[in-house]
Design an enzyme around this catalytic site. Structure first.
Site, PDB file in Angstrom:
ATOM      1  CG  ASN A  68      -1.774   1.144   1.449  1.00  0.00           C
ATOM      2  OD1 ASN A  68      -1.486   2.223   0.946  1.00  0.00           O
ATOM      3  ND2 ASN A  68      -2.852   0.961   2.183  1.00  0.00           N
ATOM      4  CE  LYS A 124      -1.473  -0.249   6.228  1.00  0.00           C
ATOM      5  NZ  LYS A 124      -1.499  -1.701   6.410  1.00  0.00           N
ATOM      6  CG  ASP A 158      -4.563  -6.044  10.095  1.00  0.00           C
ATOM      7  OD1 ASP A 158      -4.603  -5.683   8.902  1.00  0.00           O
ATOM      8  OD2 ASP A 158      -5.488  -6.657  10.633  1.00  0.00           O
ATOM      9  CG  PHE A 202      -4.281   5.662   2.535  1.00  0.00           C
ATOM     10  CD1 PHE A 202      -3.389   6.332   3.350  1.00  0.00           C
ATOM     11  CD2 PHE A 202      -4.734   4.408   2.944  1.00  0.00           C
ATOM     12  CE1 PHE A 202      -2.952   5.771   4.547  1.00  0.00           C
ATOM     13  CE2 PHE A 202      -4.301   3.839   4.133  1.00  0.00           C
ATOM     14  CZ  PHE A 202      -3.410   4.525   4.941  1.00  0.00           C
ATOM     15  CG  ASP A 207      -7.110   9.167   5.391  1.00  0.00           C
ATOM     16  OD1 ASP A 207      -7.285   8.568   6.463  1.00  0.00           O
ATOM     17  OD2 ASP A 207      -5.999   9.289   4.852  1.00  0.00           O
ATOM     18  CG  HIS A 259      -4.809   4.603  12.995  1.00  0.00           C
ATOM     19  ND1 HIS A 259      -4.903   5.753  12.256  1.00  0.00           N
ATOM     20  CD2 HIS A 259      -4.884   3.588  12.092  1.00  0.00           C
ATOM     21  CE1 HIS A 259      -5.039   5.447  10.970  1.00  0.00           C
ATOM     22  NE2 HIS A 259      -5.026   4.141  10.850  1.00  0.00           N
ATOM     23  NE  ARG A 260      -0.432   4.156   8.764  1.00  0.00           N
ATOM     24  CZ  ARG A 260      -1.669   3.687   8.596  1.00  0.00           C
ATOM     25  NH1 ARG A 260      -1.976   2.481   8.992  1.00  0.00           N
ATOM     26  NH2 ARG A 260      -2.590   4.440   8.032  1.00  0.00           N
TER      27      ARG A 260
HETATM   28  P1  IMP Z   1      -4.420  -3.339   6.087  1.00  0.00           P
HETATM   29  O1  IMP Z   1      -3.505  -3.011   4.963  1.00  0.00           O
HETATM   30  O2  IMP Z   1      -4.850  -4.745   6.156  1.00  0.00           O
HETATM   31  O3  IMP Z   1      -3.936  -2.806   7.406  1.00  0.00           O
HETATM   32  O4  IMP Z   1      -5.753  -2.610   5.692  1.00  0.00           O
HETATM   33  C1  IMP Z   1      -6.248  -1.616   6.429  1.00  0.00           C
HETATM   34  C2  IMP Z   1      -7.372  -0.955   5.681  1.00  0.00           C
HETATM   35  O5  IMP Z   1      -7.935  -0.066   6.639  1.00  0.00           O
HETATM   36  C3  IMP Z   1      -6.871  -0.106   4.536  1.00  0.00           C
HETATM   37  O6  IMP Z   1      -7.081  -0.680   3.296  1.00  0.00           O
HETATM   38  C4  IMP Z   1      -7.726   1.119   4.656  1.00  0.00           C
HETATM   39  O7  IMP Z   1      -8.902   0.858   4.024  1.00  0.00           O
HETATM   40  C5  IMP Z   1      -8.060   1.206   6.135  1.00  0.00           C
HETATM   41  N1  IMP Z   1      -7.135   2.133   6.779  1.00  0.00           N
HETATM   42  C6  IMP Z   1      -6.118   1.829   7.632  1.00  0.00           C
HETATM   43  N2  IMP Z   1      -5.458   2.931   8.012  1.00  0.00           N
HETATM   44  C7  IMP Z   1      -6.070   3.954   7.374  1.00  0.00           C
HETATM   45  C8  IMP Z   1      -5.830   5.355   7.364  1.00  0.00           C
HETATM   46  O8  IMP Z   1      -4.914   5.906   7.986  1.00  0.00           O
HETATM   47  N3  IMP Z   1      -6.663   6.070   6.604  1.00  0.00           N
HETATM   48  C9  IMP Z   1      -7.683   5.525   5.879  1.00  0.00           C
HETATM   49  N4  IMP Z   1      -7.948   4.232   5.840  1.00  0.00           N
HETATM   50  C10 IMP Z   1      -7.135   3.438   6.594  1.00  0.00           C
END
Ligand code: IMP
Length: 204
Positions: free
Chosen positions: A14, A17, A74, A158, A161, A186-187
């Site tokens: 991603n 991210k 995650d 992304f 948001d 959160h990150r």
């Molecule tokens: P992961 O890659 O499995 O952690 O997927 C997390 C999903 O949660 C992502 O595809 C986003 O849809 C959503 N997500 C996680 N962090 C964010 C953020 O900071 N902003 C917007 N969406 C987020």
């Protein structure tokens, strides 16, 4: 003599991210790579029922495959009026191929259908760091609380948001500058707890 930069793999494909991690790690002596830098890394399925479980699964699995110190997270959005969904299924909500514009529309429609006045929500991020052998070294959890906007706002960031209004601010994550989001997200909250350990690893 100073140490060479420490190779760290960020276990993600991603780009949104990755951009955030690059910025958060910019003060450390690290050589950052992501999964697209490796040729034959197969995607590890996120089969755990919790953010923490998936973060650990990805950190150990990708560390074993890449033989590098690996940081995996995650994360996802928990909406109160939806009983905490989409949660660990955030990336797949409405179908993996559905655009985020449509996923956001689905969430707004589901809240409206529930006729709930409670628009509270939170982003959650769990991070796990594994060594080159796949052994988990550190774990952390970060939360950013807020509410779901009445409609998407802003084009920045992304994922979800544009519909997330963090507590205490009038702008959505999609409207805030990247530097502000990276301070309060959160990150960032999860990552801040990991920094002292990474500093030890990369100390000059
Ligand atoms: P992961 O890659 O499995 O952690 O997927 C997390 C999903 O949660 C992502 O595809 C986003 O849809 C959503 N997500 C996680 N962090 C964010 C953020 O900071 N902003 C917007 N969406 C987020």
């Amino acid at each position: 003599m100073s140490k060479p930069p420490l190779p760290i793999t960020i276990a993600t494909f991603n780009t949104g991210k990755l951009r955030e991690y690059r910025s958060m790690l910019s003060g450390l002596n690290v050589d950052l790579q992501d999964l697209s830098d490796f040729n034959n890394v197969q995607e590890i399925a996120e089969t755990a029922a919790t953010f923490a479980g998936n973060a650990a699964l990805k950190a150990s699995g990708y560390a074993e495959l890449t033989r590098t110190l690996t940081l995996a997270d995650d994360s996802g959005l928990e909406v109160a009026a939806m009983g905490g969904r989409p949660g660990v299924l955030s990336a797949r909500y409405g179908g993996a191929a559905t655009s985020f514009d449509d996923k956001m529309r689905l969430i707004l429609a589901e809240i409206a259908e529930n006729r709930s006045a409670d628009r509270s929500a939170r982003f959650v991020c769990e991070i796990a760091v594994a060594d080159e052998r796949g052994i988990i070294l550190y774990k952390s959890r970060g939360v950013c609380s807020g509410t779901i906007a009445l409609e998407p706002r802003g084009k920045g960031g992304f994922g979800y948001d544009p519909i997330f209004l963090p507590d205490g601010l009038d702008q959505s994550f999609g409207e805030l500058s990247p530097s502000v989001k990276q301070r309060i997200s959160h990150r960032a909250a999860a990552f801040d707890q990991i920094i002292p350990y990474l500093r030890d690893y990369t100390a000059i």
